[in-house]
Design a protein around this motif. Structure first.
Motif, PDB file in Angstrom:
ATOM      1  N   ASP A   1       0.844  -1.199   0.000  1.00 49.56           N
ATOM      2  CA  ASP A   1       0.000   0.000   0.000  1.00 49.56           C
ATOM      3  C   ASP A   1       0.875   1.242   0.000  1.00 49.56           C
ATOM      4  O   ASP A   1       1.491   1.581   1.001  1.00 49.56           O
ATOM      5  CB  ASP A   1      -0.914  -0.026   1.240  1.00 49.56           C
ATOM      6  N   GLU A   2       0.941   1.917  -1.127  1.00 50.05           N
ATOM      7  CA  GLU A   2       1.729   3.149  -1.293  1.00 50.05           C
ATOM      8  C   GLU A   2       3.141   3.018  -0.734  1.00 50.05           C
ATOM      9  O   GLU A   2       3.568   3.853   0.077  1.00 50.05           O
ATOM     10  CB  GLU A   2       1.039   4.322  -0.578  1.00 50.05           C
ATOM     11  N   PRO A   3       3.890   2.015  -1.149  1.00 52.12           N
ATOM     12  CA  PRO A   3       5.216   1.824  -0.532  1.00 52.12           C
ATOM     13  C   PRO A   3       6.213   2.902  -0.910  1.00 52.12           C
ATOM     14  O   PRO A   3       7.153   3.153  -0.171  1.00 52.12           O
ATOM     15  CB  PRO A   3       5.647   0.455  -1.053  1.00 52.12           C
ATOM     16  N   THR A   4       6.008   3.562  -2.049  1.00 54.11           N
ATOM     17  CA  THR A   4       7.025   4.526  -2.477  1.00 54.11           C
ATOM     18  C   THR A   4       6.727   5.947  -2.014  1.00 54.11           C
ATOM     19  O   THR A   4       7.486   6.859  -2.318  1.00 54.11           O
ATOM     20  CB  THR A   4       7.134   4.539  -4.020  1.00 54.11           C
ATOM     21  N   ALA A   5       5.628   6.113  -1.260  1.00 52.80           N
ATOM     22  CA  ALA A   5       5.164   7.462  -0.927  1.00 52.80           C
ATOM     23  C   ALA A   5       6.242   8.320  -0.276  1.00 52.80           C
ATOM     24  O   ALA A   5       6.353   9.499  -0.560  1.00 52.80           O
ATOM     25  CB  ALA A   5       3.936   7.376  -0.033  1.00 52.80           C
ATOM     26  N   SER A   6       7.043   7.743   0.610  1.00 54.30           N
ATOM     27  CA  SER A   6       8.029   8.601   1.271  1.00 54.30           C
ATOM     28  C   SER A   6       9.453   8.106   1.049  1.00 54.30           C
ATOM     29  O   SER A   6      10.294   8.201   1.930  1.00 54.30           O
ATOM     30  CB  SER A   6       7.704   8.720   2.760  1.00 54.30           C
ATOM     31  N   LEU A   7       9.712   7.566  -0.132  1.00 57.50           N
ATOM     32  CA  LEU A   7      11.063   7.084  -0.414  1.00 57.50           C
ATOM     33  C   LEU A   7      11.794   8.027  -1.369  1.00 57.50           C
ATOM     34  O   LEU A   7      11.166   8.694  -2.187  1.00 57.50           O
ATOM     35  CB  LEU A   7      10.998   5.691  -1.057  1.00 57.50           C
ATOM     36  N   SER A   8      13.101   8.036  -1.253  1.00 59.79           N
ATOM     37  CA  SER A   8      13.895   8.820  -2.194  1.00 59.79           C
ATOM     38  C   SER A   8      14.021   8.016  -3.493  1.00 59.79           C
ATOM     39  O   SER A   8      13.649   6.848  -3.548  1.00 59.79           O
ATOM     40  CB  SER A   8      15.276   9.103  -1.618  1.00 59.79           C
ATOM     41  N   LYS A   9      14.562   8.652  -4.515  1.00 62.88           N
ATOM     42  CA  LYS A   9      14.678   8.004  -5.818  1.00 62.88           C
ATOM     43  C   LYS A   9      15.482   6.698  -5.717  1.00 62.88           C
ATOM     44  O   LYS A   9      15.097   5.670  -6.263  1.00 62.88           O
ATOM     45  CB  LYS A   9      15.392   8.964  -6.773  1.00 62.88           C
ATOM     46  N   ARG A  10      16.574   6.775  -4.981  1.00 59.91           N
ATOM     47  CA  ARG A  10      17.457   5.615  -4.885  1.00 59.91           C
ATOM     48  C   ARG A  10      16.753   4.478  -4.134  1.00 59.91           C
ATOM     49  O   ARG A  10      16.805   3.313  -4.508  1.00 59.91           O
ATOM     50  CB  ARG A  10      18.743   6.012  -4.147  1.00 59.91           C
TER      51      ARG A  10
END
Lengths: 353, 499
Positions: free
Chosen positions: B170-179
């Motif tokens: 569920d929205e795993p990339t919401a608060s991740l940086s590009k890398r």
């Protein structure tokens, strides 16, 4: 919810009408906790009437209040403390310390009136110290802080007076306890009634009271709404300390002496009276009317049991049981209100059929 | 495994009703083995509710669910686990105080023969699981000390440890940086190659194009459709998600930029933000964006005096504001709509009226006594003005939907004499209809000459509403675009992530 919303009147331009009139709901009115206290009071009175000959005597019934006025004086400010979601278990020690200092001041040659003023200042200072500590160290719980100051205040009183007592106060000081208006109503009772009205007014009609309610529900919301939460907390604790000193002066008149071990265990009775009165220890709930009624319930219950020569242990057990009932019933009432358990029960039978 | 059906998981006609609102209305979904299937839709479209139906957190009122062609009923998360379904939620359900190992094996601990916990075995297994995922996380470390990205990897390890065949993210990339995103993509693909099936929820197109083979779109609790990712264009997908032209949702009015109304100079607070300066003019909407945790909320709470800044100056209408407590900022004419409605904005147990007037009791008091009649009348007017769906000012705030609760807080903020309004994620978790009304309110405020600061993480909203875009990164102002026209999503992301 969905059903109700469709009832909302929509005007032609799309604005929705929201009512600002309070509708009287008989169910809500009858579900008020205060009715429960009235019932309890009736039960206590009937019980006493049956068990005690000549109980129905106005003079005695008024005089009986003098036994619990010392606690009643502190119940109202304590209700404010609880209202914030905090607690103050140092009030009894504050009583002892302010009475002690009053005694010592009088012994040292101060006039009695000045000694009383000093006692009031000491009480207020004790409460102020509690408030300041709680504000400066918000991570500490009020339970722990006032438990510590409870020990400290009592300790100071004991260092000052050790096991001695101070007595020989002027006669007018004793009058604080003995004076009766019309020979029937204790003057101190009048003071408590005025105090109750004052605190009810403060809580239910003023900005200050509303903000206390808000803090008890959510300190964060209150803070975000510009409420000076720290200031209010300090004021409320100072009030508790000040009125503890007032109670101490009354108690010293009642005993016509001062010792460092007076009022031991009072904090529990005081908190019990407030809680039975419907003031939630979680904060944000309760009314002064409830607190007033519960003072009468517990007060006359103790008085009756006392006349029946019940031991103090029995009295403690009865009051304890009452308290558990008091905190359990609102939960029960809520569950009846929502009646989930009822539906479940019904569902069980319907399935079987 | 012999498949009885083309799909490993299939849901038909799922309907979920909450009091007063259909959260899911006849939704279909199918998942092939070894597939990454993107589930897309706006906030409030019903994605999270749908996931909770699959994992048994909610029970659907209508509809059927098939696993390998067999009809199943999932009554709770434990059932889901037994059927090899695992979910990794947006707001981690991790135990922050516990170790990585404890988190991985929570609920299915390895035991010794003596029925004590076999720590040695668990630590060893945890290390193997994490290594499989190509991660170097120490199983002994405390969950709370890990980055969000690493915590997600731990949760994925947990899913694998329960032998999950279907993994929902569920929205795993919401608060991740590009890398970190790249790392997550790699792991997700690895899971797919191992034959697991993945439902990937996101509102980032980048994620979908990179990973998914098919995409299902939900809108306003309705099933819109399922497409092959290769066969659908970005524009078509957006219109499916939003259901109307983009320009329509953002009712931005053309407003002449007036004189400067708020100026912030070198605002700093150790550990939170540093040297933040910007200014807002009358009629201007300034959007503060950046990744979650970039310090946007903290800056605004600093201006408000909720958490005092260490240094820096704030000027309102040219006059310096001495930041001591919240009431000072309010008196100076700054209103703040907090991010967390339930914890910061509303007393849920109270009626709407009392909530509206809490911050402005002075208006209704003479000699400290509150005039309740005047109070309720004013609350009624304000609540009607923002079109709150409610019957009476005595309705409890807890009985309203998210969007209507938000309107109550707007009414509360608008009751004071304002010059600047700060709105912190004003459309977070509100339904599409209420969202549009929030935008309308914002537009109106700007056209009435208020300075508006909007904190938002939602790119379309930032691009659609703002005159000026301020991007924060790690507590600093990374870039200010003085004219939002011509700014693209990529330019903002660039400024928000790495330079």
């Amino acid at each position: 919810m969905a059903k109700e919303i469709t009832k909302q009147v929509m005007q032609e331009d799309g604005t929705r009408i929201i009512s600002a009139e309070k509708k009287f709901s008989f169910k809500k009115f009858m579900l008020q906790w205060e009715w429960m206290l009235v019932l309890m009071f009736v039960a206590v009175t009937v019980f006493n009437l049956i068990k005690i000959p000549n109980y129905a005597n106005a003079k005695n019934l008024f005089s009986a209040t003098r036994d619990f006025i010392d606690k009643a004086i502190v119940v109202f400010p304590m209700a404010f403390v609880l209202m914030l979601g905090e607690i103050d278990i140092s009030v009894a020690s504050t009583m002892a310390l302010s009475a002690t200092i009053m005694g010592v001041a009088y012994q040292a040659g101060f006039p009695m009136a000045l000694a009383i003023v000093i006692a009031l200042a000491v009480g207020a200072l004790c409460g102020f110290i509690n408030g300041i500590i709680l504000v400066k160290f918000p991570e500490l719980s009020s339970m722990i802080v006032t438990l510590s100051t409870q020990i400290i205040f009592r300790g100071i009183a004991q260092i000052i007076l050790e096991t001695q007592s101070v007595n020989g106060f002027p006669a007018w000081h004793t009058q604080i306890y003995t004076a009766k208006i019309g020979g029937i109503v204790p003057a101190a009772l009048i003071f408590v009634v005025v105090e109750a009205l004052f605190f009810a007014y403060l809580l239910h009609y003023t900005k200050f009271g509303r903000r206390c309610y808000a803090m008890g529900n959510s300190t964060t919301v209150a803070k975000f709404s510009g409420v000076h939460t720290n200031k209010i907390k300090i004021i409320v604790y100072t009030m508790a300390g000040l009125f503890a000193a007032v109670a101490a002066i009354y108690l010293s008149a009642k005993m016509s002496s001062v010792r460092s071990d007076i009022a031991k265990g009072y904090e529990l009775d005081i908190i019990a009276m407030a809680v039975l009165g419907g003031v939630s220890t979680a904060g944000g709930k309760g009314r002064m009317l409830g607190a007033s009624l519960s003072i009468l319930v517990i007060g006359y219950l103790r008085y009756g049991l006392g006349l029946m020569n019940a031991s103090s242990q029995i009295i403690m057990i009865v009051v304890g049981a009452l308290l558990i009932i008091a905190v359990a019933i609102p939960n029960f009432r809520e569950s009846v209100g929502q009646a989930n358990w009822f539906r479940k029960l019904k569902g069980m039978f319907v399935k079987k059929a | 495994m012999i498949l009885l059906s083309e799909y490993i998981l299939e849901l038909k006609g799922i309907t979920k009703i909450f009091p007063g609102v259909k959260a899911l209305d006849n939704v279909h979904f199918s998942l092939k083995e070894g597939e990454i299937h993107a589930l897309m839709g706006e906030n409030g479209a019903g994605k999270s509710t749908f996931i909770k139906v699959i994992t048994g957190v909610y029970q659907a009122e209508e509809g059927e669910m098939f696993l390998n062609g067999e009809k199943v009923t999932i009554r709770g998360p434990k059932d889901a686990q037994n059927l090899s379904i695992a979910a990794i939620y947006q707001h981690g359900t991790a135990y922050q105080q516990l170790s990585v190992t404890e988190n991985i094996f929570m609920g299915h601990e390895k035991m010794t023969k003596l029925h004590t916990i076999n720590w040695r075995q668990m630590h060893k297994d945890a290390a193997v699981l994490l290594k499989q995922l190509g991660s170097e996380i120490d199983p002994h470390s405390t969950m709370g000390n890990l980055t969000v990205a690493d915590q997600q990897i731990v949760e994925i390890a947990k899913a694998i440890s329960t032998n999950a065949k279907i993994i929902i993210m569920d929205e795993p990339t919401a608060s991740l940086s590009k890398r970190e995103c790249e790392e997550l993509y790699r792991i997700t693909e690895q899971l797919r190659d191992e034959g697991r099936s993945i439902i990937f929820i996101s509102h980032r197109f980048e994620d979908m194009y990179r990973l998914a083979s098919r995409v299902t779109v939900l809108r306003d609790a309705q099933y819109i459709g399922t497409w092959d990712v290769d066969g659908i264009s970005n524009d078509v997908l957006i219109s499916k998600m939003v259901g109307r032209e983009i320009s329509q949702i953002y009712p931005k009015k053309k407003v002449e930029r007036g004189e400067e109304i708020l100026r912030v100079e070198g605002l700093s607070k150790t550990g939170y933000y540093k040297d933040v300066s910007f200014s807002v003019h009358k009629g201007e909407i300034l959007a503060m964006t950046g990744l979650v945790g970039a310090g946007r909320t903290e800056v605004c709470q600093g201006i408000m005096g909720i958490e005092k800044p260490d240094s820096g100056k704030v000027f309102v209408d040219g006059r310096e504001l001495k930041i001591k407590q919240v009431s000072d900022a309010m008196d100076a004419g700054i209103g703040y709509l907090p991010e967390d409605r339930h914890k910061q904005g509303l007393i849920l147990d109270w009626g709407l009226g009392q909530n509206v007037t809490l911050a402005t009791l002075e208006q209704f008091t003479t000699a400290t006594v509150i005039n309740r009649k005047a109070e309720n009348k004013r609350a009624k007017e304000l609540l009607e003005k923002v079109k709150t769906k409610a019957l009476s000012v005595f309705d409890k705030a807890s009985t309203l939907s998210g969007g209507n609760q938000q309107k109550v807080i707007v009414a509360k903020v608008l009751n004071s004499d304002l010059k600047v309004v700060i709105l912190d994620e004003p459309t977070k978790g509100v339904d599409v209809g209420a969202k549009a009304q929030m935008y309308e309110i914002m537009s109106d405020l700007a056209s009435q000459g208020y300075g508006v600061v909007m904190i938002s993480s939602e790119m379309p909203e930032v691009l659609g509403m703002a005159d000026t875009i301020l991007v924060m990164k790690e507590g600093r102002v990374s870039k200010i675009f003085p004219d939002a026209a011509g700014v693209t999503q990529e330019m903002i992301l660039e400024a928000a992530m790495n330079m």
